[in-house]
Design an enzyme around this catalytic site. Sequence first.
Site, PDB file in Angstrom:
ATOM      1  N   SER A   1      -0.864   4.320   6.016  1.00  0.00           N
ATOM      2  CA  SER A   1      -0.288   5.620   5.690  1.00  0.00           C
ATOM      3  C   SER A   1       0.779   5.992   6.724  1.00  0.00           C
ATOM      4  O   SER A   1       1.737   5.239   6.911  1.00  0.00           O
ATOM      5  CB  SER A   1      -1.405   6.666   5.592  1.00  0.00           C
ATOM      6  OG  SER A   1      -0.943   7.848   4.987  1.00  0.00           O
TER       7      SER A   1
ATOM      8  N   ASP B   1      -0.259   5.945  -5.972  1.00  0.00           N
ATOM      9  CA  ASP B   1       0.029   6.489  -4.644  1.00  0.00           C
ATOM     10  C   ASP B   1       1.414   7.129  -4.649  1.00  0.00           C
ATOM     11  O   ASP B   1       2.361   6.591  -5.220  1.00  0.00           O
ATOM     12  CB  ASP B   1      -0.029   5.354  -3.615  1.00  0.00           C
ATOM     13  CG  ASP B   1      -0.121   5.824  -2.179  1.00  0.00           C
ATOM     14  OD1 ASP B   1       0.651   6.723  -1.791  1.00  0.00           O
ATOM     15  OD2 ASP B   1      -0.959   5.282  -1.434  1.00  0.00           O
TER      16      ASP B   1
ATOM     17  N   HIS C   1      -3.891   7.058  -3.187  1.00  0.00           N
ATOM     18  CA  HIS C   1      -3.777   6.908  -1.740  1.00  0.00           C
ATOM     19  C   HIS C   1      -5.171   6.851  -1.107  1.00  0.00           C
ATOM     20  O   HIS C   1      -6.063   7.617  -1.464  1.00  0.00           O
ATOM     21  CB  HIS C   1      -2.994   8.087  -1.160  1.00  0.00           C
ATOM     22  CG  HIS C   1      -2.545   7.898   0.244  1.00  0.00           C
ATOM     23  ND1 HIS C   1      -1.594   6.967   0.599  1.00  0.00           N
ATOM     24  CD2 HIS C   1      -2.906   8.511   1.405  1.00  0.00           C
ATOM     25  CE1 HIS C   1      -1.374   7.024   1.893  1.00  0.00           C
ATOM     26  NE2 HIS C   1      -2.168   7.945   2.422  1.00  0.00           N
TER      27      HIS C   1
END
Length: 326
Positions: A170, A268, A298
Amino acid sequence: MTIPDDLTGSRHLVDAEIAPLLNVFPPLALAPETLAAVREGQAAPVSDAPDPQTLFPDITTTETLIPGFEGDPDVRVLHYEPKDRTAPTGALVWIHGGGYVLGTADVDEILCRRISTETGATVVSVDYRLAPETRAPGQVHDCYAALRWVHDNAEDLGVDRARIAVGGASAGGGLAATLAILARDRGEIPVSFQFLVYPMLDDRTGTTVDSAPHAGEFIWTPGDNRFGWTALLGHRPGEDDVSPHAAAARVKSMAGLPPAFIAVGALDLFLDEDVAYANRLLREGIPTELHVYPGAFHAFDLVADARLSQAYHRDFLGALGRHFGA
């Protein structure tokens, strides 16, 4: 909290084994007035959390303060290494996620121990400074300090300088990508590989650039994304003068960057920016492995026993193992 199906336009696309996470993972809804509470909630101990030492007993962990970047404060790192090492290993400078505003190095202890156990590599996890208290490029400078520490102390750490990789998930994946760019631009320390897990690369996503139609509804939303980038940059994201040492997608040329592994879910928010980044690397002739997982939002790998998550773990551990020669 249950999210009604009729309010979730992409819920029907979510993989069935990971979908239950959406019923228990509360929306972050990040804002200046909620950030402290979200941080406090994420820092709260989890009563039934597994013991990392029990899961991966053959790894030693050392907490170290290392010199910061060019006069910056010292940086805390967690150093993981196999107990039975007999020869110099590869090393991974690992960077945790959290939208640039959340998290600590400690949250990834199980992951770092697993990587070290299954690849034989040394892992150095960086507890970088968070935004908005620290603006870019302070975060990537902390990560560069860790990269330099590994390189300069390779003999004492039992590390092969030719196999020092960077990686993260991330925001940590975004920082790993910017770290690879910064290392290339400074020309001091070679980076052998960049391991990017649903990386946060482009401040323009959700601001001046729309995301994919079914992306970004769950876990990390366009609103959270705008907050994270604003906190990091200190101004509205999507403006013209953003440095590639803050947002990797802004880099003009991919030439000279290391080989890459990139993984992202099809739902995502970062899908388009991650695929575009992989394509740019490939067009430059840089060996790049790209995985897009259908039905995945995500941080889908929080559901560790889902078959989709198991496939992802096989893919990333395989890529790291091949690179480190495991």
